[in-house]
Structures are given as structure tokens and as C-alpha cells.
Design an enzyme around this catalytic site. Sequence first.
Site, short mmCIF file in Angstrom:
data_model
loop_
_atom_site.label_atom_id
_atom_site.label_comp_id
_atom_site.label_asym_id
_atom_site.label_seq_id
_atom_site.Cartn_x
_atom_site.Cartn_y
_atom_site.Cartn_z
N ARG A 56 69.01 115.46 118.33
CA ARG A 56 69.99 115.71 117.39
C ARG A 56 69.39 115.40 115.97
O ARG A 56 69.37 116.16 115.25
CB ARG A 56 71.20 114.60 117.59
CG ARG A 56 72.04 114.88 116.50
CD ARG A 56 72.86 116.09 115.86
NE ARG A 56 73.41 116.31 117.14
CZ ARG A 56 73.97 117.85 117.12
NH1 ARG A 56 73.84 118.45 115.82
NH2 ARG A 56 74.67 118.14 118.19
N SER A 85 66.96 103.70 126.49
CA SER A 85 67.77 104.40 125.60
C SER A 85 68.83 104.96 126.24
O SER A 85 69.78 104.97 126.05
CB SER A 85 66.92 105.23 124.54
OG SER A 85 67.84 105.71 123.51
N ARG A 138 59.72 110.87 123.79
CA ARG A 138 59.40 109.28 123.00
C ARG A 138 58.65 108.74 124.13
O ARG A 138 58.52 109.07 125.35
CB ARG A 138 60.61 108.60 122.85
CG ARG A 138 61.51 109.27 121.84
CD ARG A 138 62.94 108.33 121.45
NE ARG A 138 62.22 107.11 120.89
CZ ARG A 138 63.30 105.91 120.63
NH1 ARG A 138 64.40 106.02 121.15
NH2 ARG A 138 62.53 104.78 120.36
N TYR A 149 65.81 107.35 108.10
CA TYR A 149 65.74 108.19 107.31
C TYR A 149 66.92 109.19 107.29
O TYR A 149 67.85 109.61 108.40
CB TYR A 149 64.71 109.18 107.45
CG TYR A 149 63.33 108.73 106.84
CD1 TYR A 149 62.83 108.93 105.68
CD2 TYR A 149 62.51 107.68 107.78
CE1 TYR A 149 61.78 108.34 105.15
CE2 TYR A 149 61.25 107.21 107.17
CZ TYR A 149 61.20 107.41 106.04
OH TYR A 149 59.66 107.03 105.43
N LYS A 156 67.71 111.67 124.58
CA LYS A 156 67.35 110.51 124.08
C LYS A 156 66.10 110.44 123.32
O LYS A 156 65.39 109.49 123.30
CB LYS A 156 67.66 109.23 124.85
CG LYS A 156 69.04 109.19 125.55
CD LYS A 156 70.06 109.28 124.35
CE LYS A 156 70.18 108.15 123.39
NZ LYS A 156 71.08 108.71 122.29
N GLY A 157 65.39 111.72 123.19
CA GLY A 157 64.15 111.66 122.63
C GLY A 157 64.20 112.01 120.99
O GLY A 157 63.17 111.77 120.45
N GLY A 158 65.36 112.37 120.66
CA GLY A 158 65.72 112.57 119.08
C GLY A 158 66.22 114.00 118.97
O GLY A 158 65.88 114.66 117.68
N LYS A 214 73.85 106.77 116.66
CA LYS A 214 72.12 106.80 116.82
C LYS A 214 71.52 105.15 116.49
O LYS A 214 72.04 104.51 115.63
CB LYS A 214 71.57 107.85 115.81
CG LYS A 214 72.21 109.28 116.07
CD LYS A 214 71.97 109.76 117.52
CE LYS A 214 72.86 111.14 117.59
NZ LYS A 214 72.75 111.51 119.04
N ILE A 224 71.18 99.50 119.57
CA ILE A 224 70.18 98.11 120.06
C ILE A 224 70.21 98.23 121.54
O ILE A 224 71.50 98.09 122.22
CB ILE A 224 70.98 96.91 119.48
CG1 ILE A 224 71.01 96.93 117.90
CG2 ILE A 224 70.05 95.51 120.10
CD1 ILE A 224 71.82 95.74 117.29
#
Length: 345
Positions: free
Chosen positions: A103, A190, A182, A292, A99-101, A308, A311
Site C-alpha cells: 500500500r 507483521s 521485508r 513518511y 505486509k511488505g509495504g 499501518k 506494534i
Amino acid sequence: MLFKQQALLRQKLFVLGSLAIGSLLYLVARVGSLDRLQPLCPIDGRFGPRSQDEIPLRALQFKRGLLHEFRKGNATKEQIRLHNLVQQLPKAIIIGVRKGGTRALLEMLNLHPAVVKASQEIHFFDNDENYAKGIEWYRKKMPFSYPHQITIEKSPAYFITEEVPERIYKMNSSIKLLIIVREPTTRAISDYTQVLEGKERKNKTYYKFEKLAIDPNTCEVNTKYKAVRTSIYTKHLERWLKYFPIEQFHIVDGDRLITEPLPELQLVEKFLNLPPRISHYNLYFNATRGFYCLRFNIVFNKCLAGSKGRIHPEVDTSVITKLRKFFHPFNQKFYQITGRTFNWP
């Protein structure tokens, strides 16, 4: 009657001819625009001087579709041999964090024509059953690529699994390792949100975040809760540093990758000794999605999956404050070790 049929036939032929000419003119214009957008240039940097069998970067971009077909198993051995394709062990791995990004980072790096990604998480080093299958099994899970491309995979469980550093070291002691982080409390929430969504899809109930993150007996942070434990980045990194020097790690700011991705990607390009190729052209903000998206060329765009950017549920502010206070000394040590400071509370 015959006259009307002939007239109708001539009309249809005229329309078909116009469409054919229009399509031809479009293709000519498209090729010209692609040439302007993506000029020919050799792979340089870490790949050394260009040899006769080296593929220009623009050519690599046009080959993406071909590589995808080969990855799906739709190619013969003769086609693979003719195109000089291989399945290489990764030269870099995104080892975490969940869950840090991870992907988003992998997909964005795949914009670079000298990078080829493994589409699925392999879970070779963190799964005993997979690891027992051997390194050749792992290599065959990699995508087809050209010899001068870098293969990258990501499995965020690698970062927190104790056996993984030694296993990766035995494969390649000089491999480059990417960690995307993150703000720890946000990451933990998250993490919880993803698990919660999975429970809800199965019509199962689940504890509130506050009950999991805080020990009801001591009213202190529950370090046995995996979402909390994963966010203690320095504890996991210290285990990796027993095998790899800090210079072989690059820390990516996952929060910044969401809001301002290009500077982060340029830092990764530099770390991997790749020629700079990812630009503003490749990234555009999608107002509907709030993220993005990626532009490979004038005809191929891609956004991350709808899952992704979930909420997050409302969390008691006193619990958030307690978690941030708990993570603070670990964050300070993480800054000191990595040499990178973040604006975390």
C-alpha cells in the site's frame, strides 16, 4: 438609529471587501508558487515524443481531483470523451508481498503525475469468480486516466497464488512486475499481528505466534503456517520465472521504503521508464506518526491509514532465531536470483 445601522452596514461591506481582495491576492500568489514548484514539462521516456493531445505533467497533477470524481462515477460519457479519458489495463502490477509495504509503495508511486493507481485491490487474477468475469470486467475496474499515463494496481495475494502467473502472462506477457519484500521473520510477525488485531476486534481468541510458527510435534519451523510460507520468497518467485524473465521484475526493499523512501522510489521510476519526478519535496517525515507522509502540492498532503505500522507483540527470541536460521538459505537463493542483496540476518 438609522445612522448607526448605516455605519454598521458600511463596516460589514468594508470587511467583506477586504476578505475578497485578500483571497484574490492569495490565489495569485498560490498560482505563482505552484508554477515555480512544478514547472511545465512534457512526458518523455517510455511515452515517446509529445503529441498535440498529450497532457503536460503539471496539468496532470491539477487533474487529480477530476480523475477522482470520474472514478467515483460522477462524470457523464460526454465529459469523459471531452477530457480524452480512458480506463486502461495496468502496465505494471504490484504483485506482493503481503505486509511488505504494498500500500505504501502504491501510494508513493501515485505521487508521480504519469501514474494512476487503482484505489482498491481488484483480486482479479487470484479469485476464480472474478477471473471468470473476463478481462473487460477487470479493465472497467481500473481508474480513468489519460492515454499516456501508466495504470498500476496492487493485490499482494497474486505473488503466492499458483494460477496467477499464467493468467497475467495471458493478459500481457511484457507487463512489469513489482515485488516489495521485508526481512522474512519481521514480515511473518507483521502478518500475524494483522490477523490478531482482526480477531481482537471481534472479541475472539487467537494462538500465540510461537505456537503457530513452530510445529509442536517436531519443534521445527511450521511451513504449513501461511505467514511462514509467504516469507519463503524464492519458492514463489521460481513459479513466476516459468512465465516471465527476471528482467520484468523489480524488487523493492520494503524496510528501506519505511526509513529512506526516495532512493527506492527513484529505482522504481527508472524500472518503469518514467521521467524522474518524485523528489524530497513530495515526502516528509511525520514525527507523530513515525512514518513518511506524502505531499502532492502545497495544499494537498496525505498520510497512510492509522492501521499501518502496528506494534508487534513480543516474540520469544529463540523462535526468532530459529526462523531466521530457517529462512537464511532461501534468502541467499533469493539474492542470487534477483541480483539484489539485503542485510537480513
